[in-house]
Write a protein that holds these residues in place. Structure first.
Motif, PDB file in Angstrom:
ATOM      1  N   HIS A   8     -47.067 -40.076  86.482  1.00  0.00           N
ATOM      2  CA  HIS A   8     -45.582 -40.488  86.546  1.00  0.00           C
ATOM      3  C   HIS A   8     -45.626 -41.883  87.493  1.00  0.00           C
ATOM      4  O   HIS A   8     -44.950 -43.010  87.123  1.00  0.00           O
ATOM      5  N   ILE A   9     -46.120 -41.658  88.721  1.00  0.00           N
ATOM      6  CA  ILE A   9     -46.081 -42.422  89.882  1.00  0.00           C
ATOM      7  C   ILE A   9     -46.820 -43.718  89.298  1.00  0.00           C
ATOM      8  O   ILE A   9     -46.573 -44.882  89.546  1.00  0.00           O
ATOM      9  N   GLY A  10     -47.857 -43.453  88.596  1.00  0.00           N
ATOM     10  CA  GLY A  10     -48.819 -44.619  88.105  1.00  0.00           C
ATOM     11  C   GLY A  10     -48.345 -45.470  87.084  1.00  0.00           C
ATOM     12  O   GLY A  10     -48.558 -46.849  87.081  1.00  0.00           O
ATOM     13  N   LYS A  11     -47.257 -44.739  86.313  1.00  0.00           N
ATOM     14  CA  LYS A  11     -46.694 -45.485  85.336  1.00  0.00           C
ATOM     15  C   LYS A  11     -45.403 -46.305  85.574  1.00  0.00           C
ATOM     16  O   LYS A  11     -45.132 -47.217  84.764  1.00  0.00           O
ATOM     17  N   TYR A  12     -44.731 -45.621  86.369  1.00  0.00           N
ATOM     18  CA  TYR A  12     -43.386 -45.962  86.850  1.00  0.00           C
ATOM     19  C   TYR A  12     -43.281 -46.700  88.094  1.00  0.00           C
ATOM     20  O   TYR A  12     -43.494 -45.799  89.031  1.00  0.00           O
ATOM     21  N   GLU A  13     -43.066 -47.662  88.183  1.00  0.00           N
ATOM     22  CA  GLU A  13     -42.876 -48.462  89.539  1.00  0.00           C
ATOM     23  C   GLU A  13     -41.477 -47.772  90.274  1.00  0.00           C
ATOM     24  O   GLU A  13     -40.632 -47.593  89.728  1.00  0.00           O
ATOM     25  N   ASP A  14     -41.740 -47.688  91.677  1.00  0.00           N
ATOM     26  CA  ASP A  14     -40.499 -47.193  92.509  1.00  0.00           C
ATOM     27  C   ASP A  14     -40.162 -45.871  92.081  1.00  0.00           C
ATOM     28  O   ASP A  14     -39.022 -45.601  92.228  1.00  0.00           O
ATOM     29  N   SER A  15     -40.893 -45.143  91.923  1.00  0.00           N
ATOM     30  CA  SER A  15     -40.810 -43.714  91.420  1.00  0.00           C
ATOM     31  C   SER A  15     -40.338 -43.268  92.984  1.00  0.00           C
ATOM     32  O   SER A  15     -40.800 -43.075  93.833  1.00  0.00           O
ATOM     33  N   ASN A  16     -39.390 -42.142  92.829  1.00  0.00           N
ATOM     34  CA  ASN A  16     -38.687 -41.451  93.875  1.00  0.00           C
ATOM     35  C   ASN A  16     -38.431 -39.994  93.522  1.00  0.00           C
ATOM     36  O   ASN A  16     -38.627 -39.515  92.384  1.00  0.00           O
ATOM     37  N   VAL A  17     -38.090 -39.391  94.530  1.00  0.00           N
ATOM     38  CA  VAL A  17     -37.869 -37.829  94.350  1.00  0.00           C
ATOM     39  C   VAL A  17     -36.718 -37.499  93.340  1.00  0.00           C
ATOM     40  O   VAL A  17     -37.083 -36.596  92.251  1.00  0.00           O
ATOM     41  N   THR A  18     -35.869 -38.523  93.313  1.00  0.00           N
ATOM     42  CA  THR A  18     -34.661 -38.064  92.150  1.00  0.00           C
ATOM     43  C   THR A  18     -35.169 -38.339  90.807  1.00  0.00           C
ATOM     44  O   THR A  18     -35.125 -37.552  90.010  1.00  0.00           O
ATOM     45  N   LYS A  19     -36.062 -39.485  90.591  1.00  0.00           N
ATOM     46  CA  LYS A  19     -36.513 -39.924  89.456  1.00  0.00           C
ATOM     47  C   LYS A  19     -37.485 -38.876  88.921  1.00  0.00           C
ATOM     48  O   LYS A  19     -37.502 -38.720  87.780  1.00  0.00           O
ATOM     49  N   SER A  54     -37.212 -53.369 100.345  1.00  0.00           N
ATOM     50  CA  SER A  54     -36.938 -54.101 101.504  1.00  0.00           C
ATOM     51  C   SER A  54     -35.247 -54.087 101.469  1.00  0.00           C
ATOM     52  O   SER A  54     -34.429 -54.326 102.163  1.00  0.00           O
ATOM     53  N   ASP A  55     -34.625 -53.854  99.911  1.00  0.00           N
ATOM     54  CA  ASP A  55     -33.335 -54.145  99.841  1.00  0.00           C
ATOM     55  C   ASP A  55     -32.584 -52.623  99.758  1.00  0.00           C
ATOM     56  O   ASP A  55     -31.086 -52.669  99.851  1.00  0.00           O
ATOM     57  N   ASN A  56     -33.373 -51.700  99.964  1.00  0.00           N
ATOM     58  CA  ASN A  56     -32.758 -50.238 100.190  1.00  0.00           C
ATOM     59  C   ASN A  56     -33.637 -49.553 100.999  1.00  0.00           C
ATOM     60  O   ASN A  56     -34.500 -48.689 100.791  1.00  0.00           O
ATOM     61  N   LYS A  57     -33.371 -49.470 102.711  1.00  0.00           N
ATOM     62  CA  LYS A  57     -33.996 -48.789 103.460  1.00  0.00           C
ATOM     63  C   LYS A  57     -33.751 -47.204 103.200  1.00  0.00           C
ATOM     64  O   LYS A  57     -34.720 -46.426 103.972  1.00  0.00           O
ATOM     65  N   LYS A  58     -32.551 -46.801 102.505  1.00  0.00           N
ATOM     66  CA  LYS A  58     -32.455 -45.255 102.379  1.00  0.00           C
ATOM     67  C   LYS A  58     -33.249 -44.650 101.470  1.00  0.00           C
ATOM     68  O   LYS A  58     -33.712 -43.438 101.727  1.00  0.00           O
ATOM     69  N   GLU A  59     -33.716 -45.310 100.424  1.00  0.00           N
ATOM     70  CA  GLU A  59     -34.484 -44.843  99.408  1.00  0.00           C
ATOM     71  C   GLU A  59     -36.015 -44.766  99.728  1.00  0.00           C
ATOM     72  O   GLU A  59     -36.637 -45.866  99.856  1.00  0.00           O
ATOM     73  N   VAL A  60     -36.613 -43.667  99.515  1.00  0.00           N
ATOM     74  CA  VAL A  60     -37.940 -43.454  99.545  1.00  0.00           C
ATOM     75  C   VAL A  60     -38.856 -43.383  98.256  1.00  0.00           C
ATOM     76  O   VAL A  60     -38.389 -42.710  97.439  1.00  0.00           O
ATOM     77  N   CYS A  61     -39.712 -44.004  98.011  1.00  0.00           N
ATOM     78  CA  CYS A  61     -40.449 -44.425  96.868  1.00  0.00           C
ATOM     79  C   CYS A  61     -41.818 -44.093  97.091  1.00  0.00           C
ATOM     80  O   CYS A  61     -42.465 -44.051  98.126  1.00  0.00           O
ATOM     81  N   PHE A  62     -42.612 -43.944  95.799  1.00  0.00           N
ATOM     82  CA  PHE A  62     -43.908 -43.341  96.078  1.00  0.00           C
ATOM     83  C   PHE A  62     -44.792 -44.366  95.214  1.00  0.00           C
ATOM     84  O   PHE A  62     -44.336 -44.908  94.349  1.00  0.00           O
TER      85      PHE A  62
END
Length: 159
Positions: A43-54, A85-93
């Motif tokens: 999923h992380i490989g296929k979808y950019e900006d994957s995060n815990v919620t997604k 850079s536009d959302n410092k709160k969100e952690v992506c993988f």
């Protein structure tokens, strides 16, 4: 056995055999990783900006379970976290080099499975496939309605 029972039993046997055969081969090449880890990497490989919620939504898991899984993948060196850079709160993988290698092995195995089954599908007519697709879509809608009656959320988009 009725035709209805025979059709469900035949489909169940077919999917069970396919899952067994695919997982048998996957386990030999990806033996150090469990299915949850592999699917998360995929999923992380296929979808950019994957995060815990997604990821939690995609796998119908709690955010806590995904958080635990992502920490495990970070520790294994397969993924790394970052903040946009536009959302410092969100952690992506994103995948690390090692994570991309696992992703590529997994994708190659899917290609192998498709190639393995292609000779069979070359014998199946377009009309036969249309009948199977129509049956599966109608039965899935029926099952979706029954699941809705139970009142339990079930996400199966990624199966």
């Amino acid at each position: 056995m009725s035709k209805e029972e025979q059709s469900i039993t035949s489909l169940w046997n077919m999917f069970t055999k396919k899952m067994w055969l695919d997982s048998f081969k996957m386990k030999s090449k990806l033996k150090n990783y469990n299915p949850s880890e592999i699917h998360c990497i995929e999923h992380i490989g296929k979808y950019e900006d994957s995060n815990v919620t997604k990821l939690a939504e995609a796998f119908d898991m709690t955010r806590g379970a995904i958080s635990k899984l992502s920490k495990k993948l970070i520790k294994k060196g397969l993924i790394e976290s970052y903040q946009k850079s536009d959302n410092k709160k969100e952690v992506c993988f994103k995948l690390t080099k090692q994570g991309k290698e696992i992703y590529n092995i997994h994708e190659e195995m899917h290609r192998e499975f498709k190639d393995r089954d292609q000779p069979f599908f070359e014998q199946v007519t377009e009309e036969q496939l249309d009948i199977i697709i129509d049956f599966a879509e109608k039965y899935n809608r029926h099952l979706d309605a029954e699941i809705k009656k139970v009142g339990v959320k079930m996400k199966v988009d990624n199966l």
